[in-house]
Design a protein around this motif. Sequence first.
Motif, PDB file in Angstrom:
ATOM      1  N   THR A 161       8.323 -39.944  -5.471  1.00  0.00           N
ATOM      2  CA  THR A 161       9.010 -38.681  -5.700  1.00  0.00           C
ATOM      3  C   THR A 161      10.401 -38.939  -6.270  1.00  0.00           C
ATOM      4  OG1 THR A 161       7.849 -37.706  -3.824  1.00  0.00           O
ATOM      5  CG2 THR A 161       9.795 -36.544  -4.610  1.00  0.00           C
ATOM      6  N   PRO A 162      10.766 -38.287  -7.396  1.00  0.00           N
ATOM      7  CA  PRO A 162      12.110 -38.474  -7.928  1.00  0.00           C
ATOM      8  C   PRO A 162      13.162 -37.914  -6.956  1.00  0.00           C
ATOM      9  CG  PRO A 162      10.932 -36.806  -9.197  1.00  0.00           C
ATOM     10  CD  PRO A 162       9.967 -37.362  -8.196  1.00  0.00           C
ATOM     11  N   PHE A 163      14.357 -38.520  -6.977  1.00  0.00           N
ATOM     12  CA  PHE A 163      15.428 -38.066  -6.090  1.00  0.00           C
ATOM     13  C   PHE A 163      15.826 -36.637  -6.383  1.00  0.00           C
ATOM     14  CE2 PHE A 163      20.081 -37.634  -5.387  1.00  0.00           C
ATOM     15  CZ  PHE A 163      20.036 -37.570  -4.012  1.00  0.00           C
ATOM     16  N   LEU A 164      15.917 -36.267  -7.650  1.00  0.00           N
ATOM     17  CA  LEU A 164      16.264 -34.893  -8.024  1.00  0.00           C
ATOM     18  C   LEU A 164      15.522 -34.489  -9.270  1.00  0.00           C
ATOM     19  CD1 LEU A 164      18.325 -34.969 -10.660  1.00  0.00           C
ATOM     20  CD2 LEU A 164      19.982 -35.586  -8.932  1.00  0.00           C
ATOM     21  N   ASP A 165      15.442 -33.187  -9.471  1.00  0.00           N
ATOM     22  CA  ASP A 165      14.851 -32.617 -10.667  1.00  0.00           C
ATOM     23  C   ASP A 165      15.949 -31.886 -11.404  1.00  0.00           C
ATOM     24  OD1 ASP A 165      12.013 -33.334 -10.261  1.00  0.00           O
ATOM     25  OD2 ASP A 165      12.164 -32.003  -8.524  1.00  0.00           O
ATOM     26  N   PRO A 166      16.422 -32.429 -12.561  1.00  0.00           N
ATOM     27  CA  PRO A 166      17.481 -31.750 -13.305  1.00  0.00           C
ATOM     28  C   PRO A 166      16.992 -30.410 -13.859  1.00  0.00           C
ATOM     29  CG  PRO A 166      16.917 -33.883 -14.297  1.00  0.00           C
ATOM     30  CD  PRO A 166      15.984 -33.656 -13.163  1.00  0.00           C
ATOM     31  N   LEU A 167      17.893 -29.456 -13.940  1.00  0.00           N
ATOM     32  CA  LEU A 167      17.585 -28.121 -14.477  1.00  0.00           C
ATOM     33  C   LEU A 167      18.402 -27.914 -15.742  1.00  0.00           C
ATOM     34  CD1 LEU A 167      17.715 -26.182 -11.120  1.00  0.00           C
ATOM     35  CD2 LEU A 167      15.681 -26.938 -12.340  1.00  0.00           C
ATOM     36  N   HIS A 168      17.855 -27.182 -16.655  1.00  0.00           N
ATOM     37  CA  HIS A 168      18.555 -26.935 -17.920  1.00  0.00           C
ATOM     38  C   HIS A 168      18.950 -25.496 -18.056  1.00  0.00           C
ATOM     39  CE1 HIS A 168      17.422 -30.953 -19.100  1.00  0.00           C
ATOM     40  NE2 HIS A 168      16.202 -30.666 -18.700  1.00  0.00           N
ATOM     41  N   THR A 208      27.830 -33.205 -10.230  1.00  0.00           N
ATOM     42  CA  THR A 208      26.447 -33.607 -10.490  1.00  0.00           C
ATOM     43  C   THR A 208      25.842 -32.672 -11.533  1.00  0.00           C
ATOM     44  OG1 THR A 208      25.432 -32.139  -8.850  1.00  0.00           O
ATOM     45  CG2 THR A 208      26.204 -34.305  -8.069  1.00  0.00           C
ATOM     46  N   VAL A 209      24.694 -33.047 -12.052  1.00  0.00           N
ATOM     47  CA  VAL A 209      23.939 -32.145 -12.914  1.00  0.00           C
ATOM     48  C   VAL A 209      23.418 -30.997 -12.046  1.00  0.00           C
ATOM     49  CG1 VAL A 209      23.283 -33.976 -14.515  1.00  0.00           C
ATOM     50  CG2 VAL A 209      21.756 -33.388 -12.619  1.00  0.00           C
ATOM     51  N   PHE A 210      23.122 -29.865 -12.677  1.00  0.00           N
ATOM     52  CA  PHE A 210      22.488 -28.743 -11.982  1.00  0.00           C
ATOM     53  C   PHE A 210      21.064 -29.185 -11.682  1.00  0.00           C
ATOM     54  CE2 PHE A 210      20.986 -24.179 -12.061  1.00  0.00           C
ATOM     55  CZ  PHE A 210      21.716 -23.800 -10.947  1.00  0.00           C
ATOM     56  N   HIS A 211      20.636 -29.100 -10.413  1.00  0.00           N
ATOM     57  CA  HIS A 211      19.364 -29.716 -10.031  1.00  0.00           C
ATOM     58  C   HIS A 211      18.785 -29.090  -8.767  1.00  0.00           C
ATOM     59  CE1 HIS A 211      22.381 -31.784  -7.534  1.00  0.00           C
ATOM     60  NE2 HIS A 211      21.394 -31.995  -6.673  1.00  0.00           N
ATOM     61  N   THR A 212      17.583 -29.551  -8.415  1.00  0.00           N
ATOM     62  CA  THR A 212      16.960 -29.249  -7.125  1.00  0.00           C
ATOM     63  C   THR A 212      16.483 -30.570  -6.527  1.00  0.00           C
ATOM     64  OG1 THR A 212      14.746 -28.965  -8.074  1.00  0.00           O
ATOM     65  CG2 THR A 212      16.110 -26.969  -7.859  1.00  0.00           C
ATOM     66  N   HIS A 213      16.189 -30.533  -5.238  1.00  0.00           N
ATOM     67  CA  HIS A 213      15.543 -31.650  -4.553  1.00  0.00           C
ATOM     68  C   HIS A 213      14.223 -31.137  -4.005  1.00  0.00           C
ATOM     69  CE1 HIS A 213      19.084 -34.214  -4.607  1.00  0.00           C
ATOM     70  NE2 HIS A 213      19.809 -33.193  -4.202  1.00  0.00           N
ATOM     71  N   ARG A 214      13.246 -32.006  -3.904  1.00  0.00           N
ATOM     72  CA  ARG A 214      11.936 -31.633  -3.347  1.00  0.00           C
ATOM     73  C   ARG A 214      11.886 -31.846  -1.845  1.00  0.00           C
ATOM     74  NH1 ARG A 214       7.876 -34.306  -7.889  1.00  0.00           N
ATOM     75  NH2 ARG A 214       9.150 -33.704  -9.667  1.00  0.00           N
ATOM     76  N   PHE A 215      12.975 -32.335  -1.265  1.00  0.00           N
ATOM     77  CA  PHE A 215      13.038 -32.679   0.160  1.00  0.00           C
ATOM     78  C   PHE A 215      14.485 -32.496   0.617  1.00  0.00           C
ATOM     79  CE2 PHE A 215      12.958 -36.207  -2.797  1.00  0.00           C
ATOM     80  CZ  PHE A 215      14.247 -36.704  -2.650  1.00  0.00           C
ATOM     81  N   PRO A 216      14.734 -32.343   1.910  1.00  0.00           N
ATOM     82  CA  PRO A 216      16.124 -32.219   2.386  1.00  0.00           C
ATOM     83  C   PRO A 216      16.910 -33.508   2.121  1.00  0.00           C
ATOM     84  CG  PRO A 216      14.562 -31.581   4.108  1.00  0.00           C
ATOM     85  CD  PRO A 216      13.767 -32.212   2.998  1.00  0.00           C
ATOM     86  N   VAL A 217      18.174 -33.345   1.783  1.00  0.00           N
ATOM     87  CA  VAL A 217      19.072 -34.468   1.526  1.00  0.00           C
ATOM     88  C   VAL A 217      20.307 -34.286   2.406  1.00  0.00           C
ATOM     89  CG1 VAL A 217      20.574 -35.554  -0.196  1.00  0.00           C
ATOM     90  CG2 VAL A 217      18.284 -34.777  -0.848  1.00  0.00           C
ATOM     91  N   THR A 218      20.663 -35.317   3.173  1.00  0.00           N
ATOM     92  CA  THR A 218      21.860 -35.274   4.002  1.00  0.00           C
ATOM     93  C   THR A 218      22.970 -36.041   3.305  1.00  0.00           C
ATOM     94  OG1 THR A 218      20.544 -35.145   6.016  1.00  0.00           O
ATOM     95  CG2 THR A 218      22.843 -35.839   6.266  1.00  0.00           C
TER      96      THR A 218
END
Length: 85
Positions: A78-85, A11-21
């Motif tokens: 809310t987006p599923f993920l926030d990509p990081l650069h 996956t891309v390097f990212h964060t989530h704003r909520f828990p993901v299972t």
Amino acid sequence: MTASFKPGDKTVFHTHRFPVTVYVLEGAFTLEMEGRAPVTVTQGQAMVEPPNVKMTGYNRSTNDSLRVVVFYTSDPDTPFLDPLH
């Protein structure tokens, strides 16, 4: 939602704003999180990705595909993920 990874995909390097299972249907999923040891779960296992942690997920296999089911709850816009650069 479901996701499929070919051997070596990540996956891309990212964060989530909520828990993901993540539940593994086939193969092995490795999650690398900033400041933590990598975690690998295999077919029939699940893990929770914590919110607000920088991460990337891998199919480390050179031969086997990976299929996962992803469960999460968030506000509708809310987006599923926030990509990081």
